[in-house]
Design an enzyme around this catalytic site. Structure first.
Site, mmCIF file in Angstrom:
data_model
loop_
_atom_site.group_PDB
_atom_site.id
_atom_site.type_symbol
_atom_site.label_atom_id
_atom_site.label_comp_id
_atom_site.label_asym_id
_atom_site.label_seq_id
_atom_site.Cartn_x
_atom_site.Cartn_y
_atom_site.Cartn_z
ATOM 1 N N HIS A 162 -41.953 15.667 -44.850
ATOM 2 C CA HIS A 162 -42.385 16.237 -43.566
ATOM 3 C C HIS A 162 -41.162 16.596 -42.739
ATOM 4 O O HIS A 162 -40.039 16.302 -43.116
ATOM 5 C CB HIS A 162 -43.339 15.294 -42.823
ATOM 6 C CG HIS A 162 -42.744 14.005 -42.352
ATOM 7 N ND1 HIS A 162 -42.299 13.023 -43.221
ATOM 8 C CD2 HIS A 162 -42.524 13.513 -41.098
ATOM 9 C CE1 HIS A 162 -41.850 11.993 -42.513
ATOM 10 N NE2 HIS A 162 -41.968 12.270 -41.232
ATOM 11 N N HIS A 210 -39.858 15.810 -39.730
ATOM 12 C CA HIS A 210 -39.116 15.020 -38.736
ATOM 13 C C HIS A 210 -37.620 14.940 -39.066
ATOM 14 O O HIS A 210 -37.251 14.818 -40.230
ATOM 15 C CB HIS A 210 -39.703 13.610 -38.610
ATOM 16 C CG HIS A 210 -40.984 13.571 -37.827
ATOM 17 N ND1 HIS A 210 -41.887 12.542 -37.912
ATOM 18 C CD2 HIS A 210 -41.508 14.453 -36.936
ATOM 19 C CE1 HIS A 210 -42.910 12.783 -37.103
ATOM 20 N NE2 HIS A 210 -42.708 13.932 -36.505
ATOM 21 N N ASP A 245 -35.391 12.677 -38.889
ATOM 22 C CA ASP A 245 -34.865 11.522 -39.634
ATOM 23 C C ASP A 245 -35.203 11.607 -41.119
ATOM 24 O O ASP A 245 -34.853 10.724 -41.894
ATOM 25 C CB ASP A 245 -35.339 10.185 -39.024
ATOM 26 C CG ASP A 245 -36.837 9.966 -39.130
ATOM 27 O OD1 ASP A 245 -37.600 10.920 -38.860
ATOM 28 O OD2 ASP A 245 -37.268 8.856 -39.479
ATOM 29 N N HIS A 246 -35.860 12.716 -41.516
ATOM 30 C CA HIS A 246 -36.137 12.983 -42.933
ATOM 31 C C HIS A 246 -35.455 14.256 -43.427
ATOM 32 O O HIS A 246 -35.335 14.455 -44.631
ATOM 33 C CB HIS A 246 -37.653 13.089 -43.160
ATOM 34 C CG HIS A 246 -38.361 11.791 -42.921
ATOM 35 N ND1 HIS A 246 -38.919 11.053 -43.937
ATOM 36 C CD2 HIS A 246 -38.565 11.089 -41.791
ATOM 37 C CE1 HIS A 246 -39.446 9.944 -43.433
ATOM 38 N NE2 HIS A 246 -39.234 9.947 -42.128
ATOM 39 N N HIS A 263 -49.730 11.716 -39.861
ATOM 40 C CA HIS A 263 -48.484 11.438 -39.140
ATOM 41 C C HIS A 263 -47.938 12.760 -38.598
ATOM 42 O O HIS A 263 -47.598 12.884 -37.415
ATOM 43 C CB HIS A 263 -47.502 10.768 -40.097
ATOM 44 C CG HIS A 263 -46.146 10.490 -39.529
ATOM 45 N ND1 HIS A 263 -45.938 9.576 -38.513
ATOM 46 C CD2 HIS A 263 -44.924 10.987 -39.849
ATOM 47 C CE1 HIS A 263 -44.641 9.543 -38.228
ATOM 48 N NE2 HIS A 263 -44.008 10.390 -39.017
ATOM 49 N N ASP A 312 -43.778 8.904 -44.419
ATOM 50 C CA ASP A 312 -44.244 8.051 -43.324
ATOM 51 C C ASP A 312 -45.773 7.974 -43.262
ATOM 52 O O ASP A 312 -46.338 7.709 -42.197
ATOM 53 C CB ASP A 312 -43.721 8.575 -41.983
ATOM 54 C CG ASP A 312 -42.227 8.365 -41.810
ATOM 55 O OD1 ASP A 312 -41.592 7.758 -42.692
ATOM 56 O OD2 ASP A 312 -41.686 8.839 -40.785
ATOM 57 N N HIS A 329 -39.338 3.810 -44.618
ATOM 58 C CA HIS A 329 -38.816 2.918 -43.570
ATOM 59 C C HIS A 329 -38.992 1.454 -43.942
ATOM 60 O O HIS A 329 -39.948 1.085 -44.615
ATOM 61 C CB HIS A 329 -39.523 3.154 -42.226
ATOM 62 C CG HIS A 329 -39.208 4.464 -41.592
ATOM 63 N ND1 HIS A 329 -38.114 4.640 -40.768
ATOM 64 C CD2 HIS A 329 -39.824 5.669 -41.662
ATOM 65 C CE1 HIS A 329 -38.092 5.901 -40.349
ATOM 66 N NE2 HIS A 329 -39.118 6.539 -40.884
#
Length: 267
Positions: A58, A60, A62-63, A115, A138, A176
């Site tokens: 996805h 985001h 942090d990915h 998410h 996530d 995570h």
């Protein structure tokens, strides 16, 4: 399983795992959700491996934040990501029902919105360390699930049903290390659940020794994770009590899931 394959978690930020799947014969490495490039590049150079594919679940940051820098280092790298995504850096876009082949391993692309709306997961029945493999970003965590930033409880419930239907021995490689926080909530929601209490102790022990609690398995999550146990009497009872107090709907699997998610969001 295929003995020449290794999956390694590269820690990033404070609690992310960037999963690196390597064919030890060729050194070719597939990287899942590289939010940061540096820890991945350090791991590759220390190991003598080279990256040839990135899988993104996805959009985001942090990915996806490390993608550009990895592409500078490996100009021919294949970057696989969801179609209709705010992240525009993929070289190959995929959606549910597509397949991604890497080093002879076929990954099925699963749509798992909730998410985020673009969220996908990658599943392969080729066994690594004797288990089929799920990279789920996530969507599903150890004893948890992702927050609903973009999707509805209905979407997330359907997505988790998709993952729950995978074989019990599927290894769940989530993105995570949220396990102990998830377990604090799960134990609060289900204080009588002995198996959860035992699992919490085991996970605390792993973390004290600096070890990841990930991967877990689908079978284990079906037993323990309150977000997957919408048809479990113990979880239903807790959800109905909570829903009465908070004036939420009751009476369906999705309503049970929604109550658990609401409970976690307000825990």
């Amino acid at each position: 399983g295929v003995a020449t394959l290794r999956i390694h978690p590269v820690p990033a930020f404070s609690d992310n795992y960037i999963w690196c799947l390597t064919n030890l014969e060729s050194g070719k490495t597939l990287i899942v959700d590289p939010g940061q490039a540096k820890p991945v590049l350090d791991y590759l150079s220390d190991s003598g491996f080279s990256a040839d594919t990135i899988l993104l679940t996805h959009h985001h940051p942090d990915h996806t934040g490390g993608v550009k820098e990895l592409q500078q280092q490996y100009p021919d790298i294949r970057i696989v990501g969801p179609t209709d995504s705010p992240f525009k850096g993929a070289t190959n876009t995929v959606h549910a029902g597509d397949e991604v082949v890497w080093e002879g391993i076929t990954f099925d692309v699963l749509a798992v919105p909730g998410h985020t709306l673009d969220h996908i997961a990658y599943y392969s029945d080729t066994q690594v360390n004797d288990n089929p493999v799920l990279f789920c970003g996530d969507t599903l965590f150890v004893c948890g699930c992702g927050r609903l930033f973009e999707g509805t409880p209905e979407q997330m419930h359907t997505s988790l049903q998709t993952l729950r239907d995978l074989p019990d021995n599927t290894a769940v490689y989530c993105a995570h290390e949220y396990t102990l926080a998830n377990l604090r909530f799960a134990r609060h929601w289900l204080p009588e659940d002995k198996a959860l209490a035992e699992f919490e102790n085991a996970c605390k022990d792993l973390r004290e020794r600096g070890k990841p609690t990930v991967p877990t398995t689908i079978g284990q999550e079906k037993q323990l994770n309150p977000f997957l146990r919408w048809d479990d009497a113990m979880v239903i009872e807790a959800a109905e009590n909570y829903s009465t107090t908070h004036r939420l709907a009751t009476g369906s699997d999705c309503a049970v899931f929604a109550a658990v998610r609401h409970g976690k969001d307000n825990f």
